[in-house]
Write an enzyme that holds these catalytic residues in place. Structure first.
Site, mmCIF file in Angstrom:
data_model
loop_
_atom_site.group_PDB
_atom_site.id
_atom_site.type_symbol
_atom_site.label_atom_id
_atom_site.label_comp_id
_atom_site.label_asym_id
_atom_site.label_seq_id
_atom_site.Cartn_x
_atom_site.Cartn_y
_atom_site.Cartn_z
ATOM 1 N N HIS A 124 -22.007 -5.986 0.813
ATOM 2 C CA HIS A 124 -22.486 -4.538 1.092
ATOM 3 C C HIS A 124 -21.687 -3.721 -0.069
ATOM 4 O O HIS A 124 -20.601 -4.190 -0.434
ATOM 5 C CB HIS A 124 -22.138 -4.295 2.635
ATOM 6 C CG HIS A 124 -22.488 -2.944 2.751
ATOM 7 N ND1 HIS A 124 -21.868 -1.797 2.658
ATOM 8 C CD2 HIS A 124 -23.715 -2.558 3.471
ATOM 9 C CE1 HIS A 124 -22.649 -0.968 3.139
ATOM 10 N NE2 HIS A 124 -23.584 -1.277 3.675
ATOM 11 N N ASP A 201 -15.444 -9.099 5.602
ATOM 12 C CA ASP A 201 -16.410 -8.059 6.153
ATOM 13 C C ASP A 201 -16.695 -8.438 7.388
ATOM 14 O O ASP A 201 -18.072 -9.379 7.072
ATOM 15 C CB ASP A 201 -17.066 -7.471 5.108
ATOM 16 C CG ASP A 201 -18.192 -6.353 5.574
ATOM 17 O OD1 ASP A 201 -18.061 -6.303 6.712
ATOM 18 O OD2 ASP A 201 -18.881 -5.970 4.583
ATOM 19 N N GLN A 204 -21.087 -7.312 10.407
ATOM 20 C CA GLN A 204 -22.435 -7.851 11.056
ATOM 21 C C GLN A 204 -22.210 -9.106 11.844
ATOM 22 O O GLN A 204 -23.057 -9.755 12.225
ATOM 23 C CB GLN A 204 -23.526 -8.108 10.023
ATOM 24 C CG GLN A 204 -24.034 -7.042 9.154
ATOM 25 C CD GLN A 204 -24.902 -6.195 9.912
ATOM 26 O OE1 GLN A 204 -25.447 -6.254 11.014
ATOM 27 N NE2 GLN A 204 -25.086 -4.744 9.254
ATOM 28 N N LYS A 227 -21.735 -0.979 15.185
ATOM 29 C CA LYS A 227 -22.720 -2.202 15.313
ATOM 30 C C LYS A 227 -22.465 -2.982 16.462
ATOM 31 O O LYS A 227 -23.020 -4.103 16.437
ATOM 32 C CB LYS A 227 -22.419 -2.796 13.954
ATOM 33 C CG LYS A 227 -22.888 -1.841 12.794
ATOM 34 C CD LYS A 227 -22.692 -2.634 11.468
ATOM 35 C CE LYS A 227 -22.713 -1.625 10.267
ATOM 36 N NZ LYS A 227 -23.937 -1.355 9.802
ATOM 37 N N CYS A 365 -27.978 -1.100 1.030
ATOM 38 C CA CYS A 365 -26.528 -1.001 0.573
ATOM 39 C C CYS A 365 -26.200 -2.430 -0.052
ATOM 40 O O CYS A 365 -24.878 -2.673 -0.003
ATOM 41 C CB CYS A 365 -25.829 -0.609 1.633
ATOM 42 S SG CYS A 365 -26.001 1.059 2.028
#
Ligand code: PMP
Length: 412
Positions: A124, A201, A204, A227, A365
């Protein structure tokens, strides 16, 4: 009494009961943000009604009470990530701020000319641009792990990129553009073997599978509360305590200092050193409620439910002529990214919206992913615990309608 099916928990989310454009809402934009259950909405508003005060250093009861709630929220995040200690958790605005924290604090203190940062072709923008900014200042170089046609990382190329100059590997746990679940544990092992640090990261990942930072062995792990059914404007960075203790502040202000004098100031211990100013106290408390909420359902159950839905949806869209999935890795989370012949993703998104189906269209993104696949963008449907087969049916019907409108429904 047996537990309700995972999708039955949709009733806990008030917004899902509102019709959109006169139709039942099929909300398939969970990769961008998830909706909030009543428990989260209530926890935030209860904080303002009953417990509001600024935290830390307060002598009065409400301030101490608010501080206790905020620090209990940190403990909940520790539990979610399986960290050893609560002081390894720094509250941030979200994933983006967590990565910037590492780039500006750890990166500026540790990167030297000639050092290499290894990123992947599916990051991202928030896990690319901070590294470009800091690498430019430090004279460090960015190397990129390429992707296969199915949207997996080329691990052979990754291994070949690692070497004595590699200072950091920054990798996405689950790709928001492709759905690929990366083999981060193995990647961390390989990076550590050359003495590099690893940032994962997890934006998600945390809402869609159990995560254990100690089992993964990562040095840094970043995620966003919104999220994970929590509020916007709150998230966290996990960092191993030896690293945090050695890291300099990146933002100055109240709460992050021990002493301040014009001759020079000294810093508080982590995590306060990295939490300058009044934080999002209500957000942290809302996030704690979100963590309790998913824990009560069970993250593995949520993962299993979303996986079944992904398999069902994949089979359904693969039957649509002219549709091509972008991201077909064997290990995938509940994300379907696709292009449809002759229909721009934005047009598709607009037509689906008129049908009450909310998806995302564009580059998500992750422009380098689009460049890799030679497309301007994709349409993306992303699942959460409250989605079910009806949402998939609405999606498939909407795509069919768009194809008819564009005269693109090929004859079989
Ligand atoms: N990384 C990934 C993989 C993401 O999907 C997102 C959000 N789309 C981010 C980072 C950034 O998260 P936030 O905007 O909450 O900081």
């Amino acid at each position: 009494m047996s537990m309700p099916a995972v999708a039955d928990f949709a009733r806990d989310f008030p917004i899902l009961a509102r019709p959109v454009r006169g139709r039942r809402l099929a909300y398939l934009d969970n990769g961008a943000t998830t909706h909030k259950p009543e428990a989260v909405i209530e926890a935030e508003s209860r904080f303002y009604r009953e417990s509001n005060a600024n935290i830390h250093r307060g002598v009065h009861w409400l301030s101490q009470h608010a501080t206790d709630l905020y620090e209990q929220a940190r403990e909940r995040v520790r539990g979610l990530l399986g960290a050893a200690r609560a002081d390894e958790i720094v509250f941030t605005r979200g994933t983006t701020e967590a990565i910037n924290l590492v780039a500006y604090s750890w990166g500026r203190a540790n990167l030297r000319p000639g050092d290499e940062i290894v990123l992947t072709g599916m990051e991202h923008h928030s896990n690319i641009v901070p590294w470009q900014l800091v690498a430019g200042q430090a004279g460090a170089t960015i190397r990129v792990v390429p992707l296969t046609d199915s949207g997996e990382l080329r691990l052979d190329a990754y291994e070949a990129l690692l070497g004595p100059r590699t200072r950091l590997v920054a990798v996405v746990h689950v790709s928001n553009a492709l759905g690929t679940v990366n083999p981060v544990a193995r990647m961390i092992e390989l990076a550590h073997a050359v003495g590099a640090r690893v940032l994962v990261d997890g934006a998600q990942a945390v809402a869609h599978q159990p995560v254990d930072v100690q089992a993964l062995g990562c040095d840094f792990y970043a995620f966003s509360g919104h999220k994970l059914y929590g509020p916007t404007g709150i998230g966290a960075l996990y960092a191993r305590s030896e690293l945090l203790e050695a890291m300099p502040p990146w933002q100055g202000g109240g709460d992050m200092i021990r002493t301040v004098a014009f001759e020079g100031s000294t810093w508080a211990e982590p995590p306060q050193r990295f939490e300058a100013g009044t934080p999002n106290i209500a957000g942290a408390i809302g996030l704690a409620a979100a963590i309790d909420y998913v824990a009560a359902i069970g993250l593995q159950r949520i993962a299993d439910h979303e996986h079944r839905l992904l398999e069902h949806a994949t089979a359904a869209v693969e039957r649509i002529p002219g549709l091509r999935l972008i991201g077909t890795a064997p290990e995938k989370a509940g994300i379907l990214s696709f292009v449809v012949d002759g229909i721009h993703p934005h047009d598709l998104g607009t037509i689906l919206d008129a049908e009450g189906v909310a998806i995302r269209a564009g580059h998500h993104c992750a422009m380098p992913v689009m460049t890799r696949f030679g497309i301007p963008g994709t349409a993306r449907a992303s699942f959460a615990l409250y989605n079910d087969e009806r949402d998939v049916e609405a999606l498939v019907a909407g795509i069919g309608k768009a194809q008819q409108m564009f005269g693109r429904r090929p004859h079989r």
